[in-house]
Scaffold this motif. Structure first.
Motif, PDB file in Angstrom:
ATOM      1  N   THR A  53      12.910  29.620  78.361  1.00 38.16           N
ATOM      2  CA  THR A  53      13.482  28.695  77.379  1.00 38.16           C
ATOM      3  C   THR A  53      14.976  28.565  77.633  1.00 38.16           C
ATOM      4  O   THR A  53      15.591  29.468  78.216  1.00 38.16           O
ATOM      5  CB  THR A  53      13.244  29.173  75.935  1.00 38.16           C
ATOM      6  N   TRP A  54      15.546  27.462  77.178  1.00 40.57           N
ATOM      7  CA  TRP A  54      16.951  27.169  77.434  1.00 40.57           C
ATOM      8  C   TRP A  54      17.698  26.848  76.145  1.00 40.57           C
ATOM      9  O   TRP A  54      17.114  26.449  75.162  1.00 40.57           O
ATOM     10  CB  TRP A  54      17.067  25.976  78.380  1.00 40.57           C
ATOM     11  N   ARG A  55      18.998  27.019  76.196  1.00 47.07           N
ATOM     12  CA  ARG A  55      19.971  26.629  75.180  1.00 47.07           C
ATOM     13  C   ARG A  55      19.640  27.197  73.806  1.00 47.07           C
ATOM     14  O   ARG A  55      19.439  28.385  73.667  1.00 47.07           O
ATOM     15  CB  ARG A  55      20.142  25.119  75.179  1.00 47.07           C
ATOM     16  N   GLY A  56      19.603  26.361  72.768  1.00 47.43           N
ATOM     17  CA  GLY A  56      19.373  26.832  71.403  1.00 47.43           C
ATOM     18  C   GLY A  56      18.024  27.499  71.222  1.00 47.43           C
ATOM     19  O   GLY A  56      17.899  28.488  70.494  1.00 47.43           O
ATOM     20  N   THR A  57      17.020  26.971  71.897  1.00 50.14           N
ATOM     21  CA  THR A  57      15.689  27.585  71.823  1.00 50.14           C
ATOM     22  C   THR A  57      15.738  29.001  72.390  1.00 50.14           C
ATOM     23  O   THR A  57      15.137  29.920  71.836  1.00 50.14           O
ATOM     24  CB  THR A  57      14.654  26.741  72.586  1.00 50.14           C
ATOM     25  N   ALA A  58      16.477  29.171  73.479  1.00 52.84           N
ATOM     26  CA  ALA A  58      16.611  30.503  74.096  1.00 52.84           C
ATOM     27  C   ALA A  58      17.275  31.478  73.137  1.00 52.84           C
ATOM     28  O   ALA A  58      16.827  32.614  72.976  1.00 52.84           O
ATOM     29  CB  ALA A  58      17.407  30.397  75.397  1.00 52.84           C
ATOM     30  N   GLU A  59      18.336  31.046  72.484  1.00 54.29           N
ATOM     31  CA  GLU A  59      19.044  31.932  71.553  1.00 54.29           C
ATOM     32  C   GLU A  59      18.182  32.283  70.349  1.00 54.29           C
ATOM     33  O   GLU A  59      18.175  33.428  69.902  1.00 54.29           O
ATOM     34  CB  GLU A  59      20.355  31.281  71.128  1.00 54.29           C
ATOM     35  N   ASN A  60      17.429  31.311  69.835  1.00 48.73           N
ATOM     36  CA  ASN A  60      16.539  31.589  68.700  1.00 48.73           C
ATOM     37  C   ASN A  60      15.416  32.544  69.086  1.00 48.73           C
ATOM     38  O   ASN A  60      15.051  33.425  68.310  1.00 48.73           O
ATOM     39  CB  ASN A  60      15.962  30.292  68.140  1.00 48.73           C
ATOM     40  N   CYS A  61      14.858  32.374  70.283  1.00 48.06           N
ATOM     41  CA  CYS A  61      13.800  33.284  70.733  1.00 48.06           C
ATOM     42  C   CYS A  61      14.335  34.709  70.849  1.00 48.06           C
ATOM     43  O   CYS A  61      13.682  35.663  70.418  1.00 48.06           O
ATOM     44  CB  CYS A  61      13.227  32.819  72.071  1.00 48.06           C
ATOM     45  N   ALA A  62      15.527  34.857  71.417  1.00 46.73           N
ATOM     46  CA  ALA A  62      16.119  36.191  71.564  1.00 46.73           C
ATOM     47  C   ALA A  62      16.426  36.815  70.208  1.00 46.73           C
ATOM     48  O   ALA A  62      16.280  38.021  70.025  1.00 46.73           O
ATOM     49  CB  ALA A  62      17.379  36.114  72.408  1.00 46.73           C
ATOM     50  N   LYS A  63      16.822  35.992  69.265  1.00 44.23           N
ATOM     51  CA  LYS A  63      17.216  36.503  67.951  1.00 44.23           C
ATOM     52  C   LYS A  63      16.017  36.887  67.081  1.00 44.23           C
ATOM     53  O   LYS A  63      16.045  37.897  66.381  1.00 44.23           O
ATOM     54  CB  LYS A  63      18.056  35.448  67.225  1.00 44.23           C
ATOM     55  N   TYR A  64      14.953  36.088  67.122  1.00 44.43           N
ATOM     56  CA  TYR A  64      13.860  36.264  66.167  1.00 44.43           C
ATOM     57  C   TYR A  64      12.559  36.820  66.718  1.00 44.43           C
ATOM     58  O   TYR A  64      11.697  37.231  65.958  1.00 44.43           O
ATOM     59  CB  TYR A  64      13.558  34.933  65.480  1.00 44.43           C
ATOM     60  N   LEU A  65      12.374  36.802  68.035  1.00 38.58           N
ATOM     61  CA  LEU A  65      11.091  37.251  68.587  1.00 38.58           C
ATOM     62  C   LEU A  65      11.173  38.671  69.116  1.00 38.58           C
ATOM     63  O   LEU A  65      12.228  39.122  69.546  1.00 38.58           O
ATOM     64  CB  LEU A  65      10.636  36.316  69.713  1.00 38.58           C
ATOM     65  N   SER A  66      10.044  39.342  69.101  1.00 38.82           N
ATOM     66  CA  SER A  66       9.944  40.686  69.663  1.00 38.82           C
ATOM     67  C   SER A  66       8.518  40.905  70.145  1.00 38.82           C
ATOM     68  O   SER A  66       7.620  40.113  69.867  1.00 38.82           O
ATOM     69  CB  SER A  66      10.342  41.736  68.618  1.00 38.82           C
ATOM     70  N   LYS A  67       8.336  41.999  70.851  1.00 41.31           N
ATOM     71  CA  LYS A  67       7.034  42.340  71.420  1.00 41.31           C
ATOM     72  C   LYS A  67       5.944  42.284  70.343  1.00 41.31           C
ATOM     73  O   LYS A  67       6.113  42.789  69.236  1.00 41.31           O
ATOM     74  CB  LYS A  67       7.082  43.750  72.016  1.00 41.31           C
ATOM     75  N   GLY A  68       4.830  41.646  70.705  1.00 40.02           N
ATOM     76  CA  GLY A  68       3.678  41.584  69.814  1.00 40.02           C
ATOM     77  C   GLY A  68       3.641  40.377  68.905  1.00 40.02           C
ATOM     78  O   GLY A  68       2.600  40.066  68.332  1.00 40.02           O
ATOM     79  N   ARG A  69       4.765  39.670  68.740  1.00 37.96           N
ATOM     80  CA  ARG A  69       4.790  38.503  67.863  1.00 37.96           C
ATOM     81  C   ARG A  69       4.001  37.354  68.471  1.00 37.96           C
ATOM     82  O   ARG A  69       4.024  37.129  69.675  1.00 37.96           O
ATOM     83  CB  ARG A  69       6.229  38.032  67.619  1.00 37.96           C
ATOM     84  N   MET A  70       3.311  36.606  67.607  1.00 41.59           N
ATOM     85  CA  MET A  70       2.521  35.469  68.059  1.00 41.59           C
ATOM     86  C   MET A  70       3.365  34.197  67.989  1.00 41.59           C
ATOM     87  O   MET A  70       4.035  33.950  66.987  1.00 41.59           O
ATOM     88  CB  MET A  70       1.267  35.296  67.212  1.00 41.59           C
ATOM     89  N   VAL A  71       3.306  33.398  69.067  1.00 50.57           N
ATOM     90  CA  VAL A  71       4.032  32.134  69.129  1.00 50.57           C
ATOM     91  C   VAL A  71       3.162  31.057  69.763  1.00 50.57           C
ATOM     92  O   VAL A  71       2.221  31.352  70.495  1.00 50.57           O
ATOM     93  CB  VAL A  71       5.348  32.242  69.934  1.00 50.57           C
ATOM     94  N   ALA A  72       3.507  29.816  69.466  1.00 51.30           N
ATOM     95  CA  ALA A  72       2.944  28.657  70.168  1.00 51.30           C
ATOM     96  C   ALA A  72       4.060  28.093  71.033  1.00 51.30           C
ATOM     97  O   ALA A  72       5.197  27.969  70.587  1.00 51.30           O
ATOM     98  CB  ALA A  72       2.451  27.615  69.169  1.00 51.30           C
ATOM     99  N   VAL A  73       3.736  27.782  72.270  1.00 52.64           N
ATOM    100  CA  VAL A  73       4.713  27.286  73.232  1.00 52.64           C
ATOM    101  C   VAL A  73       4.205  25.965  73.787  1.00 52.64           C
ATOM    102  O   VAL A  73       3.035  25.852  74.149  1.00 52.64           O
ATOM    103  CB  VAL A  73       4.896  28.301  74.389  1.00 52.64           C
ATOM    104  N   ALA A  74       5.090  24.969  73.850  1.00 51.07           N
ATOM    105  CA  ALA A  74       4.773  23.698  74.497  1.00 51.07           C
ATOM    106  C   ALA A  74       5.848  23.422  75.538  1.00 51.07           C
ATOM    107  O   ALA A  74       7.036  23.644  75.282  1.00 51.07           O
ATOM    108  CB  ALA A  74       4.714  22.568  73.479  1.00 51.07           C
ATOM    109  N   GLY A  75       5.428  22.980  76.701  1.00 48.10           N
ATOM    110  CA  GLY A  75       6.393  22.713  77.752  1.00 48.10           C
ATOM    111  C   GLY A  75       5.707  22.200  79.001  1.00 48.10           C
ATOM    112  O   GLY A  75       4.641  21.589  78.931  1.00 48.10           O
ATOM    113  N   ARG A  76       6.341  22.474  80.134  1.00 46.17           N
ATOM    114  CA  ARG A  76       5.807  21.994  81.410  1.00 46.17           C
ATOM    115  C   ARG A  76       5.676  23.159  82.385  1.00 46.17           C
ATOM    116  O   ARG A  76       6.400  24.146  82.293  1.00 46.17           O
ATOM    117  CB  ARG A  76       6.710  20.923  81.998  1.00 46.17           C
ATOM    118  N   ILE A  77       4.753  23.031  83.317  1.00 47.28           N
ATOM    119  CA  ILE A  77       4.594  24.030  84.372  1.00 47.28           C
ATOM    120  C   ILE A  77       5.588  23.710  85.477  1.00 47.28           C
ATOM    121  O   ILE A  77       5.729  22.556  85.887  1.00 47.28           O
ATOM    122  CB  ILE A  77       3.157  24.034  84.917  1.00 47.28           C
ATOM    123  N   GLN A  78       6.278  24.753  85.930  1.00 43.06           N
ATOM    124  CA  GLN A  78       7.236  24.605  87.021  1.00 43.06           C
ATOM    125  C   GLN A  78       6.886  25.603  88.114  1.00 43.06           C
ATOM    126  O   GLN A  78       6.654  26.781  87.837  1.00 43.06           O
ATOM    127  CB  GLN A  78       8.650  24.874  86.510  1.00 43.06           C
TER     128      GLN A  78
END
Length: 129
Positions: A53-78
């Motif tokens: 993840t990049w920019r604001g999304t990256a900072e929010n993920c680092a701030k609020y997520l931790s091991k074991g938490r469930m998330v939904a992710v949408a994006g592209r394969i690179q």
């Protein structure tokens, strides 16, 4: 053409927040996504998908997520490749432009028991990662 992926899974470890040389935040984590079927031993297997993840999304993920938490992710394969020790290595990851926190809470202020609807595993040995 279309390159779009949507995943729901659990983080295998805390997100890793770094910054590019120009100061842009980037976070990487791995998502464990259960398969819809069981193997020949009757066990459910999981795929481990690298997420970026990049920019604001990256900072929010680092701030609020931790091991074991469930998330939904949408994006592209690179895909990419690099040479190491004379051998070509190939990479595949999901570059997420949207991350939905399915279990909410600040990881510094709340434990997983404080999240409504969250049923933690009784012991870490049960986790598929």
């Amino acid at each position: 053409m279309l390159n779009r992926v949507v995943l729901i899974g659990r983080l295998t470890k805390d997100p890793d927040l770094r910054y590019t040389t120009s100061g842009v935040p980037v976070t990487r984590f791995t998502l464990a996504v259960n398969r819809n079927f069981t193997n020949s031993q009757g066990e459910r297997e999981a795929d481990f998908i690298p997420i970026q993840t990049w920019r604001g999304t990256a900072e929010n993920c680092a701030k609020y997520l931790s091991k074991g938490r469930m998330v939904a992710v949408a994006g592209r394969i690179q895909t990419g490749s690099y040479d190491k020790d004379g051998q070509r290595h190939y990479t595949t990851e999901v570059v997420a432009d949207e991350v939905r926190f399915l279990e909410w809470g600040n990881k510094q202020e709340q434990g997983q028991d404080d999240i409504p609807g969250f049923a933690p595993y009784e012991n870490d040995e049960e986790l598929p990662f």
